[in-house]
Design a protein around this motif. Structure first.
Motif, short mmCIF file in Angstrom:
data_model
loop_
_atom_site.label_atom_id
_atom_site.label_comp_id
_atom_site.label_asym_id
_atom_site.label_seq_id
_atom_site.Cartn_x
_atom_site.Cartn_y
_atom_site.Cartn_z
N ASN A 192 0.82 -1.23 0.00
CA ASN A 192 0.00 0.00 0.00
C ASN A 192 0.85 1.27 0.00
OD1 ASN A 192 0.99 0.13 2.60
ND2 ASN A 192 -1.00 -0.14 3.61
N ASP A 193 2.18 1.12 -0.13
CA ASP A 193 3.09 2.27 -0.25
C ASP A 193 3.17 3.09 1.04
OD1 ASP A 193 4.95 3.79 -1.63
OD2 ASP A 193 3.48 5.11 -2.55
N GLU A 194 2.87 2.49 2.17
CA GLU A 194 2.87 3.25 3.43
C GLU A 194 4.10 3.03 4.29
OE1 GLU A 194 -0.73 2.71 5.63
OE2 GLU A 194 -1.97 3.65 4.08
N GLY A 195 4.87 1.97 4.01
CA GLY A 195 6.02 1.71 4.86
C GLY A 195 6.76 0.47 4.43
N TYR A 196 7.53 -0.10 5.35
CA TYR A 196 8.38 -1.24 5.01
C TYR A 196 8.67 -2.05 6.27
CZ TYR A 196 12.04 1.74 6.99
OH TYR A 196 12.78 2.54 7.83
N ALA A 197 9.17 -3.26 6.05
CA ALA A 197 9.66 -4.10 7.14
C ALA A 197 11.10 -4.47 6.82
CB ALA A 197 8.82 -5.36 7.29
N SER A 198 11.93 -4.53 7.86
CA SER A 198 13.32 -4.94 7.69
C SER A 198 13.65 -6.01 8.71
CB SER A 198 14.27 -3.74 7.84
OG SER A 198 14.13 -3.15 9.13
N SER A 199 14.67 -6.81 8.40
CA SER A 199 15.04 -7.90 9.29
C SER A 199 16.53 -7.88 9.56
CB SER A 199 14.64 -9.25 8.68
OG SER A 199 15.44 -9.52 7.54
N SER A 200 16.94 -8.57 10.61
CA SER A 200 18.35 -8.57 10.98
C SER A 200 18.88 -9.99 11.13
CB SER A 200 18.57 -7.81 12.29
OG SER A 200 18.20 -8.61 13.40
N ILE A 201 20.20 -10.08 11.28
CA ILE A 201 20.85 -11.37 11.49
C ILE A 201 20.55 -11.92 12.88
CG2 ILE A 201 22.72 -10.86 9.88
CD1 ILE A 201 24.48 -10.25 12.37
N GLU A 202 19.94 -11.08 13.74
CA GLU A 202 19.75 -11.46 15.13
C GLU A 202 18.28 -11.75 15.45
OE1 GLU A 202 19.15 -10.39 19.49
OE2 GLU A 202 18.77 -8.97 17.87
N GLY A 203 17.59 -12.39 14.48
CA GLY A 203 16.23 -12.86 14.75
C GLY A 203 15.24 -11.80 15.15
N ARG A 204 15.28 -10.67 14.48
CA ARG A 204 14.32 -9.60 14.76
C ARG A 204 13.81 -8.98 13.46
NH1 ARG A 204 14.26 -7.25 20.10
NH2 ARG A 204 15.84 -8.21 21.42
N VAL A 205 12.62 -8.41 13.54
CA VAL A 205 12.01 -7.70 12.42
C VAL A 205 11.50 -6.36 12.93
CG1 VAL A 205 10.02 -7.69 10.85
CG2 VAL A 205 11.38 -9.77 11.10
N ALA A 206 11.68 -5.31 12.12
CA ALA A 206 11.15 -3.98 12.44
C ALA A 206 10.14 -3.58 11.38
CB ALA A 206 12.28 -2.95 12.49
N VAL A 207 9.03 -2.98 11.81
CA VAL A 207 7.98 -2.49 10.91
C VAL A 207 7.90 -0.98 11.08
CG1 VAL A 207 5.55 -2.61 10.30
CG2 VAL A 207 6.73 -4.68 11.10
N GLU A 208 8.05 -0.26 9.97
CA GLU A 208 8.08 1.22 10.04
C GLU A 208 7.24 1.82 8.92
OE1 GLU A 208 11.67 3.16 10.90
OE2 GLU A 208 12.69 1.40 11.71
N TRP A 209 6.83 3.07 9.14
CA TRP A 209 6.01 3.80 8.18
C TRP A 209 6.80 4.96 7.60
CZ3 TRP A 209 4.09 0.62 11.70
CH2 TRP A 209 2.98 -0.16 11.35
N PHE A 210 6.52 5.28 6.31
CA PHE A 210 7.21 6.37 5.64
C PHE A 210 6.86 7.74 6.22
CE2 PHE A 210 7.11 3.50 1.69
CZ PHE A 210 8.40 3.05 1.91
N ASP A 211 5.61 7.95 6.52
CA ASP A 211 5.12 9.24 7.02
C ASP A 211 6.00 9.70 8.20
OD1 ASP A 211 3.79 11.39 8.08
OD2 ASP A 211 1.86 10.37 8.32
N PRO A 212 6.67 10.86 8.06
CA PRO A 212 7.60 11.29 9.10
C PRO A 212 6.92 11.92 10.32
CG PRO A 212 7.62 12.86 7.29
CD PRO A 212 6.70 11.74 6.87
#
Length: 349
Positions: A211-231
């Motif tokens: 939906n073009d609102e944000g992204y998810a990223s992952s790490s080597i240490e078994g975690r995921v972050a969910v973030e939104w573009f809107d500042p």
């Protein structure tokens, strides 16, 4: 419920990327491998997955992307080249050559751009059309890029040192067109946003929300972050991170890297694939896991949903966490999972 089967002609070495065609009605997907080939497969109505073609490169292929249609593929290669492949003629054209291995390549159909990222800490911006009035433009990055993802309007670049740059694709397209007649321009384009990852350890993968609102990223240490573009502070207050892909082994919590993230194109839920050989489905809004699938024979290397969201393809390969350098029989494979109607859908409250 779903059923799952294995592709009969997988690559012969570790798999580095897998992407379904984003185009409606298509069930084709392309795979990049360390065996120096890009593979094109198609799933047919009779539940068969057929290897259509293989495209040889001079070095391991690290990433792949479809272009303007199913007959155009872009590849990122360890030989420093970014290539355009014509599927029908099997001809390969070099779009540009970086100064180190090319880690990622993505295609923006909305803006007619092919974007590659290499370990020389640069982005190359290429026009998707060979008839364009401008050539490749280069953007210097502050550190090595690990993963790229595009939404309809944004490019997210995940780098070492927990750095994230977000670019507006319209700005990139506009600035590149201004470089007409320059053979290889270096652009001093400031990212729309600079961010520090919410994750404490090295970023492994990033994927944008459909939906073009944000992204998810992952790490080597078994975690995921969910973030939104809107500042705005309201949107930024919504961001969160969570632990996943951990297994208790003899009373020790063993942590695995999250190697792959893939958003569902219809429901907006997302899948994570870990070094533990497990695929899990998550609801980003409700902040909860929807389901977890049975453990596969090796580390999850890459995943992708079909354009209609009814199929999930998962590639497995031995990972660093396996402590093995040799490719053993059955440790490299591609699993095709046909998804039930509500299998990856957000659950009603």
């Amino acid at each position: 419920m779903s059923n799952q089967y294995e592709v009969s002609d997988p690559p012969t070495d570790a798999i580095s990327a897998l992407r379904f065609s984003p185009y409606p009605g298509s069930h084709k997907f392309v795979v990049a491998s360390w065996d120096k080939f890009a593979y094109l497969y198609e799933i047919s109505d009779n539940k068969q997955c057929t290897l259509l073609k293989r495209f040889e490169h001079r070095a391991p292929v690290l990433d792949v992307s479809f272009g303007k249609d199913d007959d155009e593929i872009y590849t990122a290669c360890l030989d420093w080249d970014v290539r355009r492949i014509n599927v029908q003629t099997e001809e390969q054209d070099v779009l540009s050559t970086h100064d180190a291995g090319v880690r990622s390549v993505v295609y923006s159909r909305e803006h007619g751009l092919v974007i590659s990222a290499a370990w020389d800490s640069t982005l190359h911006i290429h026009p998707a059309s060979p008839e364009a009035e401008w050539s490749t433009a280069t953007i210097n990055l502050p550190s090595k890029p690990f993963s790229l993802s595009v939404s309809t309007s944004k490019l997210v670049v995940a780098m070492s040192n927990r750095a994230l740059h977000i670019y507006e694709l319209a700005t990139l397209a506009s600035e590149c067109k201004n470089t007409a007649n320059a053979l290889q321009a270096r652009l001093d384009i400031e990212p729309w946003q600079r961010r520090e990852s919410s994750l404490k350890f090295m970023t492994r993968a990033v994927d944008c929300m459909p939906n073009d609102e944000g992204y998810a990223s992952s790490s080597i240490e078994g975690r995921v972050a969910v973030e939104w573009f809107d500042p705005s502070s309201e949107s930024q207050a919504r961001k969160y991170a969570f632990k996943c892909h951990r297994q208790p082994i003899e009373d020790v919590d063993v942590v695995y890297p999250v190697n792959s993230i893939a958003f569902h194109p219809v429901h907006g839920t997302f899948a994570t694939g870990g070094g533990d050989g497990v695929v899990a489905i998550w609801d980003a809004i409700a902040k909860r896991r929807i389901r977890i699938y049975p453990k596969l024979a090796a580390s999850i290397a890459a995943m992708s949903f079909s354009s209609n969201g009814k199929i999930l393809a998962t590639a497995i390969s031995p990972g660093f966490e396996d402590g093995k350098e040799d490719i053993t029989e059955g440790s490299v494979g591609i699993m095709i999972r046909e998804l039930g109607e509500n299998e990856v859908k957000r659950k009603a409250k």
